[in-house]
Design a protein around this motif. Structure first.
Motif, short mmCIF file in Angstrom:
data_model
loop_
_atom_site.label_atom_id
_atom_site.label_comp_id
_atom_site.label_asym_id
_atom_site.label_seq_id
_atom_site.Cartn_x
_atom_site.Cartn_y
_atom_site.Cartn_z
N ALA A 189 4.95 -2.92 3.08
CA ALA A 189 5.13 -1.95 2.00
C ALA A 189 6.53 -2.04 1.41
O ALA A 189 6.72 -1.96 0.19
CB ALA A 189 4.86 -0.53 2.50
N ALA A 205 6.67 -5.12 -0.68
CA ALA A 205 5.91 -4.90 -1.92
C ALA A 205 6.70 -4.05 -2.90
O ALA A 205 6.71 -4.31 -4.11
CB ALA A 205 4.57 -4.23 -1.60
N GLY A 206 7.38 -3.02 -2.39
CA GLY A 206 8.20 -2.17 -3.25
C GLY A 206 9.32 -2.95 -3.91
O GLY A 206 9.62 -2.76 -5.10
N MET A 216 7.81 -5.30 -6.57
CA MET A 216 7.35 -4.60 -7.76
C MET A 216 8.48 -4.39 -8.76
O MET A 216 8.25 -4.27 -9.96
CB MET A 216 6.73 -3.26 -7.37
N SER A 242 3.89 -8.05 -6.31
CA SER A 242 3.80 -6.95 -5.34
C SER A 242 2.42 -6.82 -4.70
O SER A 242 2.27 -6.10 -3.71
CB SER A 242 4.18 -5.63 -6.01
N SER A 285 0.05 -6.69 -0.13
CA SER A 285 -1.19 -5.92 0.04
C SER A 285 -2.35 -6.81 0.45
O SER A 285 -3.17 -6.44 1.29
CB SER A 285 -1.54 -5.19 -1.27
N VAL A 295 0.05 0.15 1.74
CA VAL A 295 1.04 -0.74 1.15
C VAL A 295 1.09 -0.52 -0.36
O VAL A 295 2.17 -0.43 -0.96
CB VAL A 295 0.73 -2.22 1.48
N GLU A 296 -0.08 -0.42 -0.99
CA GLU A 296 -0.15 -0.20 -2.43
C GLU A 296 0.47 1.14 -2.82
O GLU A 296 1.23 1.23 -3.80
CB GLU A 296 -1.61 -0.25 -2.90
N LYS A 314 4.39 1.23 -2.13
CA LYS A 314 5.19 0.40 -3.04
C LYS A 314 5.43 1.13 -4.37
O LYS A 314 6.50 1.00 -4.97
CB LYS A 314 4.52 -0.96 -3.27
N ILE A 356 8.13 3.69 -3.72
CA ILE A 356 9.43 3.03 -3.62
C ILE A 356 9.98 2.70 -4.99
O ILE A 356 11.17 2.93 -5.28
CB ILE A 356 9.31 1.75 -2.76
N LYS A 357 9.14 2.17 -5.86
CA LYS A 357 9.61 1.81 -7.19
C LYS A 357 10.05 3.04 -7.97
O LYS A 357 11.08 3.03 -8.65
CB LYS A 357 8.52 1.07 -7.97
#
Length: 202
Positions: free
Chosen positions: A17, A20-21, A24, A42, A46, A61-62, A65, A68-69
């Motif tokens: 995660a 991924a963040g 992204m 990103s 996932s 994870v999706e 992220k 986080i963004k």
């Protein structure tokens, strides 16, 4: 042993995660596409989470992220893009997992699930743009829908209304972005499985 695997899964999910963040936020524009259509990788963490740890891990994870963004970068789409991403989580996770699980969780099943995911998510993107994101943009700006489309798609003179926006921007962009994410995700998944076979918890 069950507790050990639960802790391991939690750690792996958190790590993916976080990656991924970060991914992204590392996005780049595509020529002739609207400014809010940007490619990032990103989805790769996932995809890895789905194949190695199951649908719940991929969904988290999706979701994480996106959080986080928003916390680190903010939004450049008045939260419309993030809202659309949240809606798309279900269509990302469920079809892929169903095909992957039915195929016996093999590499061939992984390829089949990715092949199914791309058109489903592209169709969702078309629906989302036509009935959710673009109307929300128009409402937020207080402008007619066609005027908003003309503004955001000024980089491509062939786009003049909603129909041309879908066919000239939404469909090709999503095919490119999802295709790249699926290709890279599959390569990394197979590499991880080959080097660290014990990493799989699903």
């Amino acid at each position: 042993m069950k507790t050990k695997w639960s802790i391991q899964k939690l750690i792996y999910t958190g790590m993916l995660a976080a990656v991924a963040g970060a991914l992204m936020s590392l996005e780049f524009s595509v020529p002739m596409m609207p400014p809010f259509y940007k490619i990032d990788f990103s989805d790769v963490p996932s995809i890895i989470a789905l194949f190695l740890m199951g649908p719940a891990s991929a969904a988290w994870v999706e979701i994480i992220k996106i959080i986080i963004k928003l916390l680190t970068v903010g939004t450049n789409s008045m939260y419309v893009g993030e809202f659309a991403n949240l809606i798309g989580v279900v269509l990302f996770v469920i079809p892929m997992w169903a095909v992957y699980k039915k195929g016996g969780k093999t590499r061939r099943a992984a390829i089949a699930s990715l092949a199914v995911s791309v058109p489903i998510r592209t169709l969702f993107a078309c629906f989302c743009n036509a009935f959710i994101t673009l109307p929300l943009y128009a409402a937020a700006m207080g402008l007619p829908l066609n005027q908003v489309i003309t503004m955001v798609a000024a980089v491509n003179p062939a786009i003049s209304d909603l129909t041309t926006f879908i066919f000239m921007a939404t469909i090709p962009f999503n095919l490119i972005k999802l295709g790249l994410n699926c290709f890279v995700g599959y390569l990394l998944y197979t590499r991880l499985l080959a080097v660290y076979p014990a990493v799989r918890t699903a």
